[in-house]
Each structure stands twice: as C-alpha cells, then as structure tokens.
Design an enzyme around this catalytic site. Structure first.
Site, PDB file in Angstrom:
ATOM      1  N   GLY A 103       0.827  -1.196   0.000  1.00 22.50           N
ATOM      2  CA  GLY A 103       0.000   0.000   0.000  1.00 22.50           C
ATOM      3  C   GLY A 103       0.864   1.249   0.000  1.00 22.50           C
ATOM      4  N   GLY A 158       2.070   3.053   2.498  1.00 21.88           N
ATOM      5  CA  GLY A 158       3.187   2.988   3.429  1.00 21.88           C
ATOM      6  C   GLY A 158       4.243   1.997   2.997  1.00 21.88           C
ATOM      7  N   GLU A 162     -18.370  10.301  -1.582  1.00 23.01           N
ATOM      8  CA  GLU A 162     -17.967  10.244  -2.984  1.00 23.01           C
ATOM      9  C   GLU A 162     -18.754   9.192  -3.759  1.00 23.01           C
ATOM     10  OE1 GLU A 162     -13.410  11.874  -2.239  1.00 23.01           O
ATOM     11  OE2 GLU A 162     -13.791   9.722  -2.312  1.00 23.01           O
TER      12      GLU A 162
END
Length: 450
Positions: A14, A16, A172
């Site tokens: 991901g 990180g 969203e």
C-alpha cells in the site's frame, strides 16, 4: 538474498509499504516486499471504478515496476499468515521468510461491526474485486429493473441504492452513483426514474467528521441537490440482501447496500505478536515499534498500526498521509538500529488537511478551506500527483476532463455474464482468499444470477 546485508521484510504494498521500500532501496540493505497481489492499489479512487468512471489499470500499478532499477528490492507474491518473533520469521502460504527487521504495512479491510448478516449481503469497497462487483451489480440492476415483467415493488427494490457511512468514501460513492443515474436516464427510454433512489445513511449527526461544520453542511447540500436522500443519526441494525433494517424500526427494501461505515485491520495482523486495539490494529510506540513485541525489530505503519500518544483522544486516521509519513520515520529508525544507534526518532503527524469530491466539479477541502469547482480542481491535482505512472496520470486527467464536460461514462460495461457453457470466461485461480461479499480475492468478478 544478498548475503551479509541486513534483510528487511515489508508486508503490504500500500502507500506505506511502497514508500518505505523506495526509501530503503537507496540504502545498503536487502528488502523483500510481500503482498498477495502483484499491484499497488490507489484505494481512494476505487469508488470511480465502481461507478464506471475509471478502469482498473488506471488505479493499480504493477508492484515490480516500482523497483525495476533497484536490485536490492525483491517482490514476493504471497499471503502473509503470521509472524514467529522467536525465530524472526514471517510465515506465508508460500513458505517462511526470515528477517532482521520487519515492517507491518498490511492495510485495513471493511469493518461490519460484528453484523454477520450485513457482512454477508452488503458490498464492501476495499479491493478491485469489490469495486468491480459493485459496478457489475449496479449496472445489472438497471437492466433487470427495465424488464416489463417486474412488479413495481420489485423494481423499486432493485433501483434503490443505499450507501452506509458518511466519510469521504460514502460521500464520494453517493455523489458518483447519483451522477451515474443521470447518465442512465438518457438511455433507458422505458424506465420510470421515479423508482430510482440513492440514499446515504450515517449513524452520527455529521458527515466528513474531519471537516468543519460549514463544509459538512455544504457536502450534504450538494448531495441533496443531486437527489440523494441523506439521513443522519440513522443506524443500521441488519440487512438480509432484500431489506435493510434501521434501529428506528424502519425497513428499506433494497438489493444494493454499499458499506463504507468503517475499517479494521486485516486478520493477519492478529497473528503478529503484540497488543491490539478494538478494531484489530496493532498498537505501536512513539518510535513505531510494535508495542508488546518480543524483539525490538518489528515495526508497524499505516492502516494496520494504532498510534495514539500524548494528548490524542483517538488513534490517527487510516489515510494515506499517515502511512507515508510513518514510512519515512520508520525507515530512518531502522537505519539507526542497523548502525547501532538505539536513540530512535519519535513520530509526529503533520496534518495536511482533508478533501472529498461530491461529483463533477464539486468538492470540499478544509486546508485551505475551499468548496465548489476550485476545490474540485485542488482535489483532482492532489490525486493525479499521487497516482503511480505517467500512463495513469494522462488517461485519468483526460477522463476526468471529458466527464466534467460531457458527463459520459463509457466504463458502463458488465463483465460477469455467463457464456453459453454456463461458465465465466475467466478461469479461477488456485487459492481462495475469501472475505469479500460474493467474491473470492483470487477471482476477478462475481457471477451475477437472475
């Protein structure tokens, strides 16, 4: 492995995980990045795949491509199973990987808060497979609702789309589905769109809790302007696939519930050895070392790490800036330990603000405070910068611009139709990484049935 060099294993590709591997690639160390998928996923734009705006290759990037010029970084495609800290070994479904230092960056999954019926019947949106399942299902429901033999009640149920959760993902998704409906109106000539409804349900009095009240109010106003039925202080208690039950006793017939109400750490984190928060995240010290670990060589960053220190009232949010900032500090601390320096750096989060888009040309940004088209342009720029690869930057910018001008969504393709043989055109894979609604992570799509 490159003998004689410290071996650092990073679990999760991901934000990180990719960030720390890029930083460690510059050091005289060996790095192994482990993930069950061979791509890095830009999760903030999953909702645009689910609503036919973008395609999967525009929000996912092959992990190995990040490190084609870094011979000291190796990618190992496997599912992490647990950590044996007594032997300094990461256990996977393809064998054990020894490490000198371990970084847990495994991310998070959907939190259904123990409601098994909701988990079994609602759609999460944390993976490409889930986003594709939502897209196929929503498009299918329009096609099914258009059939003349449907009863009015069945048609209304199929054309009622409920999003649960008033955070950025829920806001969203609700706005994007409302705009998808406006596209469908022009092409379904015999469908009564008075039967079509989009609902956003939030258990608390506020949406977008990280923003000021005026921005929250603006988000709700824009959604309602788009025809979304926004309900605050409304709690879901059950969903059986046909009826959504609320705490108030109200029942909402619907075949579509998209769950965006919370996240929790992936199950693997529970087998890593440490102290855990209620949502499954593993607690970390101020230097990002895992709290309660047997050895001082296991770190955790990003969505799977619980960081709460000083006068903080709750752990840091599960957002990309937290993960990338933690990755930088974690990298420096690992290098200090390698050099024999036990004086580790403490992590201090720098809040860069929050933003959410509410459809074409509409967004809210809290730092600096903006709304409307200007905020949407800022949102677009930030997300384009964070996308991986020039191809994605170019194609996504073109699609967003064209969608802003025309509103057309050419991605409205149903991809999970049976062949004449009764089988999907895509072969199944060997492993079953289940845990998503109606889809195995090893399979691209779910099979829709009439």
């Amino acid at each position: 492995m490159l003998r004689g060099k410290p071996h650092i294993v990073v679990v999760g590709a991901g934000f990180g995980g990719i960030k720390i591997c890029k930083l460690l690639a510059k050091e005289d160390v060996e790095v192994t990045l482990v993930d069950r998928h061979n791509y890095h996923l830009f999760q903030p734009l999953l909702y645009q795949v689910s609503t036919s705006v973008l395609s999967t290759d525009e929000i996912a990037y092959p992990t190995r491509s990040f490190f084609r010029d870094n011979k000291n970084v190796n990618f190992f495609m496997a599912k992490a199973k647990g950590v044996d800290q007594s032997r300094n070994v990461l256990m996977t479904n393809h064998g054990e990987i020894p490490y000198d230092y371990l970084v847990l960056a495994a991310g998070a999954t959907t939190n259904f808060f123990g409601m098994k019926s909701v988990e079994n019947n609602a759609y999460g949106m944390k993976t490409i497979q889930e986003a594709l399942a939502i897209r196929n299902h929503v498009l299918h429901e329009f096609e099914r609702g258009d059939k003349p033999y449907r009863t009015p009640a069945d048609r209304r149920k199929r054309l009622t789309f409920v999003i649960v959760g008033g955070g950025p993902t829920g806001i969203e998704e609700a706005g994007a589905i409302a705009e998808l409906i406006s596209v469908q109106k022009k092409e379904f000539h015999h469908l009564d769109f008075n039967d079509v409804k989009v609902m956003l349900i939030e258990a608390t009095p506020h949406v977008l809790p990280m923003m000021s009240q005026d921005l929250q109010d603006e988000a709700v106003r824009v959604l309602r302007e788009k025809g979304v039925d926004v309900r605050l202080n409304t709690q879901v208690v059950d969903y059986d696939g046909n009826v959504l039950k609320l705490k108030s006793g109200e029942e909402i017939p619907t075949s579509t519930v998209i769950w965006a109400a919370g996240v929790k750490a992936v199950e693997f984190i529970q087998n890593c050895g440490g102290e855990y928060a209620r949502d499954g995240r593993i607690w970390v010290e101020e230097d990002l070392l895992v709290k309660g670990a047997a050895n001082k060589n296991v770190f955790a960053i990003g969505d799977c790490a619980g960081f709460m220190h000083g006068d903080m009232k709750r752990p840091l949010p599960t957002v990309a800036p937290v993960a990338t900032q933690q990755a930088a500090v974690c990298c420096r601390n690992i290098m200090r330990l390698i050099k024999g320096d036990a004086n580790l750096e403490k992590f201090v989060y720098k809040d860069l603000g929050a933003m959410a888009t509410i459809g074409r040309g509409k967004a809210v940004v809290n730092s600096p405070k903006m709304t409307g088209f200007l905020a949407w342009c800022a949102w677009m720029l930030v997300h384009l910068i964070r996308l991986a690869g020039a191809h994605a930057n170019f194609t996504v910018a073109i699609k967003w611009t064209w969608n802003l001008v025309s509103g057309i969504r050419l991605g409205r393709i149903i991809t999970n139709i049976k062949l004449d043989s009764g089988k999907l055109s895509i072969p199944k894979v060997e492993e079953d990484h289940s845990n998503e609604k109606g889809v195995n992570e090893g399979q691209p799509v779910i099979l829709e049935k009439e």
